[in-house]
Write an enzyme that holds these catalytic residues in place. Structure first.
Site, PDB file in Angstrom:
ATOM      1  N   ASN A 133     -12.930  20.845 -91.160  1.00 50.91           N
ATOM      2  CA  ASN A 133     -11.646  21.518 -90.877  1.00 50.91           C
ATOM      3  C   ASN A 133     -10.491  20.524 -90.872  1.00 50.91           C
ATOM      4  OD1 ASN A 133     -12.751  20.376 -88.514  1.00 50.91           O
ATOM      5  ND2 ASN A 133     -11.511  21.701 -87.209  1.00 50.91           N
TER       6      ASN A 133
ATOM      7  N   ASP B  72     -19.030  20.386 -79.263  1.00 49.81           N
ATOM      8  CA  ASP B  72     -18.084  21.122 -80.111  1.00 49.81           C
ATOM      9  C   ASP B  72     -16.683  20.529 -79.977  1.00 49.81           C
ATOM     10  OD1 ASP B  72     -17.663  23.003 -82.077  1.00 49.81           O
ATOM     11  OD2 ASP B  72     -17.221  24.634 -80.692  1.00 49.81           O
TER      12      ASP B  72
ATOM     13  N   GLY C  40     -10.196  25.647 -78.836  1.00 48.04           N
ATOM     14  CA  GLY C  40     -10.821  24.339 -78.943  1.00 48.04           C
ATOM     15  C   GLY C  40     -10.630  23.449 -77.742  1.00 48.04           C
TER      16      GLY C  40
END
Length: 417
Positions: free
Chosen positions: A96, A306, A325
C-alpha cells in the site's frame, strides 16, 4: 560479529537448550558454543543484561512502511529500525504505497532499500494492478523478483471470478494469495463493529457478517481451485469456525489475527478516539474468546501487529473521516505478554515463518545467530517515548504492558536498544 552472551534463558522449543540458562559464544555470526559458563576467548564484546531471555528471531506477516510515496508516514529505513528495536528479525511489507508495489521493478526497488539490513524485509506484491481489484498484477514476475505473497492491503476482491483465476494462476508457481475478508456490499460505510456500542454511539456499523461472507466465498473458491490462500486479520467468532472447518477438509489455508483485535473490544470507542479506528474493527468479548481459542488449537496460524503508520492529519479529524490503522511493532511483545505466558507469546511471535518463506534458525551450535533478546517481566506504561515510528497513531498508547525488548542479532549484525 564476535560476541559472548552471558546467562541467557533460552526460550526455543526446537532447541536442545530450551528453558536452560546458558552462555552463548557467537563467532562470525555463527553460534559456536553453548554452555553453562564460557570464558571470553578473546577481546569479544560481552552482552550481560538483567533477566536476559532469548528466542528465535520474531516475524510479522503484515507491516506497512509507506515508502515509496508516503514517506511522511514512514520510511523503509526507519521502519526497519523500528522493527529491530521491537524484536523482529523479519517482516513482510505490504504494497500500500504510492505507486502501489505491483511490478518486478517495484519489488526490486524495495529490496534495494533494505539490502544488508539486520532485519530481513520480505516484500508483498499487490494482487491486482494498482490494487484496484480489476486486473491481476505481474504475479509471476514479482515472485521471481522476491515477492513472498500477493495482497491488495485492506482492499477486498469483490469479483469472485478474479479471485478464482488468481488462485489457479498462482498455484502454477506456488504463489501465496491473500484475500482481505470484507464484503463491502454488506459493510457499506460502517466505521466500527455493528453492535450495541455502535447504536449507543450513533456510528455506522460494519457487521461481522461482512467478514464471514467473504471468508465463506473464498474458502469455496479455494476448494474448487486448489492453490494457497492466506486470510489476513480475521476478527469474528464465525470466521474462526469457518476456517476451522476448512482445515478439517485439508484446504491449504492459513490466517492471522491482529494483536489489537485480541486485546480491545468495541466498548473502548466510547470517547470516539480515532486511535481505535482499525480495519477490521474491534469486536466483542465473545469474538476475542473465540480468536484466542483459535490460536490455542492452531486454527489461527499467526498473530500480526498489522503495523500501519498514519500521519496526524489522517487521525486528528472526526471519527467518520479518520483513516483506519495503528502502529503496533513497538507494543506487540508487551501486549501479548498481558494475555499469554511468555512461552506462548514467543510461540506466537515466531509462527508463520514457513508460510512466508522465512527460514527457521533454532538456537543450536553451528547455526547462524538469529535471535531476539528480551526481559519478559518488566511492566511499564506505553507512551510516545516508546514509539520509534515516524507516525504516532498507537492504539496501545497509555496501556500498561509487560516485557521489554533488548534488541536483536541477525544477518551477522547486532542491534541493542
Amino acid at each position: 560479529m564476535n560476541i559472548l552472551i552471558k546467562s541467557a534463558t533460552i526460550i526455543d522449543s526446537k532447541s536442545d537448550f530450551h528453558n536452560l540458562t546458558q552462555d552463548l559464544l557467537i563467532e562470525k555470526g555463527i553460534i559456536t558454543k553453548i554452555a553453562n559458563s564460557i570464558k571470553n576467548p578473546g577481546n569479544y564484546k560481552e552482552v550481560t543484561l538483567d533477566n536476559l531471555h532469548i528466542s528465535q528471531g520474531w516475524f510479522d506477516s503484515s507491516v506497512c512502511f509507506g515508502e515509496p510515496g508516503f514517506e511522511e508516514r514512514e520510511t523503509i529505513k526507519n521502519g526497519l529500525k523500528t522493527a529491530a528495536a521491537s524484536g523482529f528479525t523479519a517482516v513482510a511489507m505490504n504494497a500500500n504505497t504510492h505507486p502501489v508495489i505491483d511490478s518486478n521493478s517495484d519489488i526490486t526497488f524495495v529490496n534495494s532499500k533494505s539490502n544488508n539490513n539486520i532485519v530481513t524485509l520480505l516484500p508483498v506484491g499487490a494482487l491486482t494492478v494498482n490494487s484496484n481489484g480489476k486486473d491481476l498484477a505481474e504475479l509471476y514476475d514479482m515472485k521471481n523478483a522476491g515477492a513472498v505473497a500477493f495482497y491488495d492491503y485492506k482492499r477486498p476482491i469483490s469479483n469472485a471470478n478474479l479471485m478464482k483465476i488468481a488462485l489457479q494462476y498462482a498455484s502454477n508457481f506456488d504463489g501465496l494469495v491473500c484475500s482481505f475478508p470484507l464484503d463491502e456490499s454488506i459493510s457499506g460505510h460502517g466505521v466500527m463493529n455493528e453492535h450495541i456500542s455502535s447504536t449507543m454511539l450513533g456510528l455506522k456499523g460494519s457487521p461481522a457478517l461482512a467478514e464471514e461472507l467473504q471468508i465463506a466465498r473464498d474458502l469455496f473458491l479455494l476448494e474448487y481451485t486448489g492453490g494457497k490462500l492466506h486470510i489476513p486479520t480475521i476478527s469474528t467468532l464465525k470466521s474462526v469456525a469457518l476456517i476451522r472447518e476448512a482445515k478439517k477438509k485439508k484446504l491449504d489455508v492459513t490466517c492471522s489475527v491482529a494483536i489489537h483485535n485480541l486485546y480491545f473490544t468495541d466498548s473502548v470507542l466510547s470517547d470516539f478516539s480515532t486511535l481505535y479506528k482499525v480495519s477490521p474493527p474491534l469486536r466483542t468479548q465473545a469474538d476475542i474468546e473465540a480468536l484466542i481459542d483459535g490460536l490455542k488449537d492452531d486454527t489461527i496460524d499467526m498473530v500480526t501487529c498489522d503495523h500501519n503508520p498514519m500521519d496526524v492529519e489522517q487521525k486528528k479529524v472526526e471519527f467518520d473521516h479518520a483513516a483506519y490503522g495503528t502502529i503496533g511493532l513497538e507494543s506487540a511483545f508487551g501486549a501479548l505478554q498481558k494475555m499469554f505466558t511468555t512461552k506462548k507469546t514467543i510461540e506466537l511471535l515466531t509462527k508463520g515463518k514457513s508460510r512466508f518463506g522465512v527460514e527457521f534458525s533454532s538456537i543450536a551450535i553451528n547455526n547462524p545467530i538469529n535471535i531476539t533478546l528480551f526481559n519478559p517481566d518488566t511492566t511499564y506504561t506505553f507512551s510516545k517515548q516508546d514509539m520509534i515510528s515516524k507516525s504516532k497513531n498507537a492504539i496501545f498508547e497509555n496501556e500498561t504492558l509487560k516485557g521489554k525488548v533488548y534488541g536483536i542479532m541477525a544477518n551477522n549484525k547486532v542491534s541493542l536498544n
